[in-house]
Each structure stands twice: as C-alpha cells, then as structure tokens.
Design a protein around this motif. Sequence first.
Motif, short mmCIF file in Angstrom:
data_model
loop_
_atom_site.label_atom_id
_atom_site.label_comp_id
_atom_site.label_asym_id
_atom_site.label_seq_id
_atom_site.Cartn_x
_atom_site.Cartn_y
_atom_site.Cartn_z
N THR A 43 0.82 -1.21 0.00
CA THR A 43 0.00 0.00 0.00
C THR A 43 0.85 1.25 0.00
O THR A 43 1.77 1.38 0.81
CB THR A 43 -0.92 0.01 1.24
OG1 THR A 43 -1.69 -1.18 1.26
CG2 THR A 43 -1.84 1.21 1.22
N MET A 44 0.53 2.18 -0.90
CA MET A 44 1.18 3.49 -0.92
C MET A 44 0.30 4.44 -0.11
O MET A 44 -0.84 4.72 -0.47
CB MET A 44 1.34 4.00 -2.35
CG MET A 44 2.01 5.36 -2.41
SD MET A 44 2.45 5.86 -4.09
CE MET A 44 4.13 5.27 -4.12
N ARG A 45 0.85 4.89 1.01
CA ARG A 45 0.12 5.79 1.90
C ARG A 45 0.61 7.22 1.73
O ARG A 45 1.77 7.46 1.44
CB ARG A 45 0.28 5.36 3.35
CG ARG A 45 -0.36 4.02 3.62
CD ARG A 45 -0.40 3.77 5.12
NE ARG A 45 -1.10 2.52 5.39
CZ ARG A 45 -2.39 2.42 5.59
NH1 ARG A 45 -3.15 3.49 5.54
NH2 ARG A 45 -2.94 1.26 5.85
N PHE A 89 -7.63 2.16 -1.45
CA PHE A 89 -8.30 1.62 -2.64
C PHE A 89 -7.39 0.61 -3.31
O PHE A 89 -6.18 0.83 -3.43
CB PHE A 89 -8.61 2.74 -3.64
CG PHE A 89 -9.62 3.73 -3.17
CD1 PHE A 89 -10.97 3.50 -3.36
CD2 PHE A 89 -9.22 4.89 -2.51
CE1 PHE A 89 -11.91 4.41 -2.92
CE2 PHE A 89 -10.15 5.80 -2.06
CZ PHE A 89 -11.50 5.56 -2.27
N LYS A 90 -7.98 -0.47 -3.78
CA LYS A 90 -7.25 -1.43 -4.60
C LYS A 90 -7.12 -0.80 -5.99
O LYS A 90 -8.13 -0.39 -6.58
CB LYS A 90 -8.04 -2.74 -4.66
CG LYS A 90 -7.29 -3.87 -5.31
CD LYS A 90 -8.10 -5.16 -5.19
CE LYS A 90 -7.33 -6.29 -5.83
NZ LYS A 90 -8.10 -7.54 -5.75
N LEU A 150 6.00 1.23 -9.32
CA LEU A 150 6.78 0.91 -8.12
C LEU A 150 6.35 -0.41 -7.48
O LEU A 150 6.92 -0.81 -6.47
CB LEU A 150 6.66 2.05 -7.11
CG LEU A 150 7.36 3.36 -7.50
CD1 LEU A 150 6.97 4.49 -6.55
CD2 LEU A 150 8.87 3.17 -7.52
N GLY A 151 5.33 -1.05 -8.02
CA GLY A 151 4.90 -2.35 -7.52
C GLY A 151 3.81 -2.33 -6.47
O GLY A 151 3.55 -3.34 -5.82
N TYR A 152 3.16 -1.20 -6.28
CA TYR A 152 2.08 -1.10 -5.29
C TYR A 152 0.78 -1.67 -5.87
O TYR A 152 0.52 -1.56 -7.06
CB TYR A 152 1.86 0.35 -4.87
CG TYR A 152 2.97 0.89 -4.00
CD1 TYR A 152 2.94 0.70 -2.63
CD2 TYR A 152 4.05 1.57 -4.55
CE1 TYR A 152 3.97 1.17 -1.82
CE2 TYR A 152 5.08 2.05 -3.76
CZ TYR A 152 5.02 1.85 -2.39
OH TYR A 152 6.05 2.31 -1.60
N THR A 153 -0.02 -2.26 -5.00
CA THR A 153 -1.32 -2.82 -5.39
C THR A 153 -2.48 -1.99 -4.85
O THR A 153 -3.60 -2.10 -5.32
CB THR A 153 -1.48 -4.25 -4.89
OG1 THR A 153 -1.34 -4.27 -3.47
CG2 THR A 153 -0.45 -5.17 -5.54
#
Length: 92
Positions: A3-5, A16-17, A81-84
């Motif tokens: 998760t990118m916060r 959010f996905k 960056l590989g975030y889901t």
Amino acid sequence: MKTMRAKNQLKKSKIFKISDLTYVKHGLILDELLKTKELLNPIEVKIDKHTGVMGAGGIPYVKKHFCVYRGSRRVTTAIQLGYTHIEGVIID
C-alpha cells in the motif's frame, strides 16, 4: 498487499485497490514520486454513478465503481513501483 500511503493524512481517507479504479492510462509518471517513493497527498476519487452506458455494437460498457478524479499520474507511478493499493479520498 503493498500500500502506498500519503504523508498528509486526511480523516476521511481510505485505501483503494488499484485494480478497482478507473483512471487515465496515459503512461505518464511523476519523477519526484518515483525517486522519493513518498506520496504527499492522497488521490481524489469519485463514485461513478453512470449506469447503462452502451459501447460499440450495443455491448454494455463495463465501468468500475470508483473513478480517479485527480491523481492518475500518482496511480501509474504507484503501479510502476509495484504497489497494489493506494490511499485516496472520496469527493462529491
């Protein structure tokens, strides 16, 4: 789940996905976000209330429930960056 916060937290923000979001797929990224890997503000999301939209040949156009109003480049950078998942705020 990666998760990118956002650095600037808002009370009404949620996670959010990314695959559940409709966003502009332009391939543009934010170089600063790519370098720092630090999201300053959450993306802005609207709930898509359109129903019954028809596509070519009369085939119903399938839309996702959430639409990115502001932050499509942040979403594409997060994907690179590989975030889901990404933090966002639902706006009216």
